[in-house]
Design an enzyme around this catalytic site. Structure first.
Site, short mmCIF file in Angstrom:
data_model
loop_
_atom_site.label_atom_id
_atom_site.label_comp_id
_atom_site.label_asym_id
_atom_site.label_seq_id
_atom_site.Cartn_x
_atom_site.Cartn_y
_atom_site.Cartn_z
CG ASP A 168 9.88 34.40 63.93
OD1 ASP A 168 10.08 34.66 65.12
OD2 ASP A 168 8.86 34.73 63.32
CG ASP A 204 6.98 36.60 59.51
OD1 ASP A 204 7.49 36.40 60.63
OD2 ASP A 204 5.76 36.74 59.33
CG ASP A 215 39.08 31.36 23.90
OD1 ASP A 215 39.39 31.11 25.08
OD2 ASP A 215 38.57 32.44 23.54
CB THR A 220 4.39 34.14 64.80
OG1 THR A 220 4.17 33.62 66.11
CG2 THR A 220 3.08 34.66 64.23
#
Length: 308
Positions: free
Chosen positions: A1, A198, A284, A3
């Site tokens: 996006d 946003d 282990d 802006t």
């Protein structure tokens, strides 16, 4: 996006052109429509009104027209504030005004047209600069092998000006459903798609993408819809998110290999009598310590730009 994501999301009013109303009246009426809105363009108009000592009037029947603008009534005047394309669907703008809008767009400015009672009251131009790290962040994404497309509801000329500055392909004059459609088309072509946005208009595309990423300063809708958020609001952190994800997956693979490798080794050596039970138990426990220590290395991970 574009802006608020690639740009700082803090545009400033640069030009007000009078129409059927004076410049001050145009700003006053536009500000009344934008009261209560968190959109970056609305914030710019309200900030300009405050700077000019204008107290916005109370609007009634106010509402948003998705991807086009806002409507409302102020002092009995029916208003619409939106993009030139959306405004042109309601009234004829005229050749002179069209030429002025084109000139402003070529300067990289976003133009909103105010219509009052069916006539063009005036236009307001705003400019939103790219984030300081936008070029660096996009370059980092390209180095990771990503193809980048900028989606925006802004006009084609403004989008082209910003796209040229940032060196990416712009797709402009998009409604929320258009952004969602483009994400779907990219996914259908076999690509893994991450959408970064946003705003409210980005929510459908964020939900449609394989991974939705919201900028930390975005709207609540975007943050709730996205799968992840960039808290610092830096474009380069999108690349950092990918790098950290790859480092984490590599760490997980290492830990699984260490753990299963030690178990397999001591299982075989214990069965053939080379080692006993206690060394196997200690091994282990040692594997647990090793994988924990290996995982903790990620705490010291530094991304591009020096932030962990």
């Amino acid at each position: 996006d574009k802006t608020g994501t690639l740009t700082a999301g803090k545009p400033q009013v640069t030009d007000i052109v009078a129409g059927s109303k004076s410049e001050r009246e145009t700003l006053e009426l536009a500000a009344a429509l934008e009261v209560g809105s968190s959109h970056p363009l609305a914030s710019a108009i309200l900030a300009k009104a405050k700077a000019d000592s204008i107290e916005p009037a109370q609007s009634t029947q106010a509402g948003a027209v998705g991807g086009k603008g806002v409507v409302g009534t102020v002092n009995g005047i029916e208003l619409f504030l939106g993009s030139p394309k959306a405004a042109a669907e309601k009234v004829a703008l005229g050749a002179d005004l069209d030429a002025r809008i084109v000139a402003l767009n070529d300067e990289g400015k976003t133009v909103s047209v105010l219509i009052a009672d069916g006539a063009v009251a005036g236009i307001i131009a705003m400019r939103d600069e790219p984030r300081p790290d936008a070029i660096e962040g996009l370059k980092a994404l390209k180095n990771l092998g990503a193809d980048i497309v900028m989606l925006t509801g802004d006009n084609k000329r403004t989008a082209a000006a910003i796209g040229k500055t940032l060196g990416i392909e712009p797709r402009a004059e998009l409604l929320p459903e258009d952004k969602q459609r483009i994400v779907g088309e990219l996914k259908a072509s076999g690509k893994v798609v991450a959408k970064v946005g946003d705003g409210i208009n980005d929510a459908p595309a964020l939900a449609a993408a394989d991974i939705g990423i919201a900028m930390g300063g975005g709207t609540d809708v975007a943050l709730e819809t996205a799968d992840a958020a960039v808290l610092y609001g830096r474009v380069i952190d999108v690349a950092n998110m990918i790098l950290l994800s790859r480092a984490t997956m590599s760490n997980i693979t290492q830990n699984i290999t260490i753990s299963l490798g030690l178990k397999a080794f001591f299982l075989v050596t214990t069965v053939i009598g080379v080692t006993g039970l206690w060394p196997a138990i200690l091994a282990d426990t040692g594997a647990t310590v090793l994988v924990t220590a290996n995982a903790m290395r990620l705490l010291g991970w530094k991304g591009l730009g020096g932030k962990a």
